[in-house]
Design an enzyme around this catalytic site. Structure first.
Site, PDB file in Angstrom:
ATOM      1  N   CYS A  76      10.873  54.180  49.926  1.00 48.85           N
ATOM      2  CA  CYS A  76      11.460  54.973  51.002  1.00 48.85           C
ATOM      3  C   CYS A  76      12.459  54.093  51.740  1.00 48.85           C
ATOM      4  O   CYS A  76      12.084  53.032  52.268  1.00 48.85           O
ATOM      5  CB  CYS A  76      10.332  55.413  51.937  1.00 48.85           C
ATOM      6  SG  CYS A  76      10.874  56.256  53.429  1.00 48.85           S
ATOM      7  N   CYS A 186      18.489  57.746  50.233  1.00 49.73           N
ATOM      8  CA  CYS A 186      17.143  58.244  50.535  1.00 49.73           C
ATOM      9  C   CYS A 186      16.560  58.660  49.192  1.00 49.73           C
ATOM     10  O   CYS A 186      17.238  59.340  48.400  1.00 49.73           O
ATOM     11  CB  CYS A 186      17.229  59.447  51.477  1.00 49.73           C
ATOM     12  SG  CYS A 186      15.692  60.394  51.620  1.00 49.73           S
ATOM     13  N   HIS A 188      14.400  60.789  48.350  1.00 49.23           N
ATOM     14  CA  HIS A 188      14.293  62.245  48.142  1.00 49.23           C
ATOM     15  C   HIS A 188      15.577  62.820  47.528  1.00 49.23           C
ATOM     16  O   HIS A 188      15.537  63.765  46.752  1.00 49.23           O
ATOM     17  CB  HIS A 188      14.061  62.966  49.472  1.00 49.23           C
ATOM     18  CG  HIS A 188      12.654  62.976  49.961  1.00 49.23           C
ATOM     19  ND1 HIS A 188      12.057  61.880  50.540  1.00 49.23           N
ATOM     20  CD2 HIS A 188      11.718  63.962  49.975  1.00 49.23           C
ATOM     21  CE1 HIS A 188      10.818  62.199  50.902  1.00 49.23           C
ATOM     22  NE2 HIS A 188      10.592  63.470  50.567  1.00 49.23           N
TER      23      HIS A 188
HETATM   24  N1  DGL Z   1      12.321  59.183  50.971  1.00 44.85           N
HETATM   25  C1  DGL Z   1      12.595  58.745  52.323  1.00 44.85           C
HETATM   26  C2  DGL Z   1      13.788  57.793  52.309  1.00 44.85           C
HETATM   27  O1  DGL Z   1      14.066  57.210  51.284  1.00 44.85           O
HETATM   28  C3  DGL Z   1      12.689  59.936  53.221  1.00 44.85           C
HETATM   29  C4  DGL Z   1      12.520  59.633  54.665  1.00 44.85           C
HETATM   30  C5  DGL Z   1      12.064  60.805  55.509  1.00 44.85           C
HETATM   31  O2  DGL Z   1      10.914  61.200  55.383  1.00 44.85           O
HETATM   32  O3  DGL Z   1      12.859  61.262  56.340  1.00 44.85           O
HETATM   33  O4  DGL Z   1      14.464  57.571  53.291  1.00 44.85           O
END
Ligand code: DGL
Length: 277
Positions: A76, A186, A188
């Protein structure tokens, strides 16, 4: 007590985004096993304060340590920005984090702006700005904050009108600008790469940090004597049998609803493995 190299690798994210990194780890580290923790009850991290995300990251790390992991991957960008220093200072195992892949994007030397799509918290943190300062002489870098995108992906939306409209809205202020590359800052966002590519028209490279992170992880494991390698034929055969059921190499945990997490996690893992991301 088993040999430390035999222990699994702990991986966490605010939710399902880290599965894009996990897919790369499953490919590049065929003999390793993983424990994945998705902190879905607390997602998104990107709209929270640094202190709050730091405390959630420490809790997630402790949860994985209690299950006996040999190293920790903070899959993350947001948690890495907020907590990597304290995690490294607190834990007695190697800790590997994420960084927006700005350097590889800048090194492509294409004309135009390098966009960095990331969460509001990542883009506020000093870690991001010191990276920008190191590279800004070589390229025009444009941060694009994407509040709400993690929520869309956590709800299972990675394609379709809503995602397309969201992405088009974020990119519309840049209409007419020449784009050198787009960095997915990110984990996601890797899952909406296809929609993004269709908006960008296929000309602009879309770069993520997953391959670089996993290469670094492999080096860290090797240097600390923690890389698991099956040398014997029986071990290899068993390992290969496991590979055909990739989920069997991963133990899953979530702070959110177990059933919806399991459904989305397996769908996204298959998507990430199939797409070769
Ligand atoms: N996967 C997380 C990242 O790489 C997401 C962060 C979130 O939950 O806003 O930043």
């Amino acid at each position: 007590m088993s040999c430390p190299a035999e222990l699994p690798i702990g991986v966490f994210d605010s939710g399902v985004g880290g599965i894009s990194v996990l897919a790369e780890m499953l490919r590049v580290l065929p003999d390793e096993r993983f424990i994945y923790f998705g902190d879905c009850a607390n997602a998104p991290y990107g709209s929270k304060s640094t202190e709050c995300v730091r405390s959630l990251a420490l809790q997630a790390a402790q949860f994985l340590l209690d299950r006996g992991v040999k190293c920790l991957v903070v899959a993350c960008n947001t948690a890495t920005s907020a907590a990597i220093t304290v995690l490294r200072a607190t834990l007695h195992i190697p800790v590997v984090g994420m960084e927006p892949a700005l350097k590889p994007a800048v090194e492509m030397c294409r004309p135009g702006a390098v966009l960095v799509l990331a969460t509001p918290l990542t883009l506020r943190e000093e870690k991001f700005w010191s990276l920008v300062n190191r590279l800004s002489a070589a390229a025009e870098i444009e941060p694009v904050s994407c509040p709400g995108l993690v929520e869309l992906i956590e709800s299972g939306l990675t394609e379709g009108d809503e995602v397309r409209q969201y992405l088009s809205g974020r990119l519309s202020p840049l209409a007419g600008r020449r784009l050198a590359a787009v960095v997915l800052g990110c984990t996601h966002y890797v899952f909406v790469r296809r929609e993004l590519a269709s908006i960008l028209g296929g000309e602009v490279p879309i770069v993520d940090g997953n391959a670089g992170t996993v290469r670094h992880l492999r080096n860290v494991l090797r240097e600390s004597g923690l890389l698991r390698v099956c040398n014997d034929a029986a071990g290899r055969a068993q390992s290969e049998a496991v590979h055909s059921f990739l989920d069997n190499r991963v133990t899953w945990y979530t702070s959110g609803d177990a059933d919806s997490f399991a459904a989305l996690a397996s769908q996204l893992l298959r998507k990430a493995m199939g797409a070769g991301q």
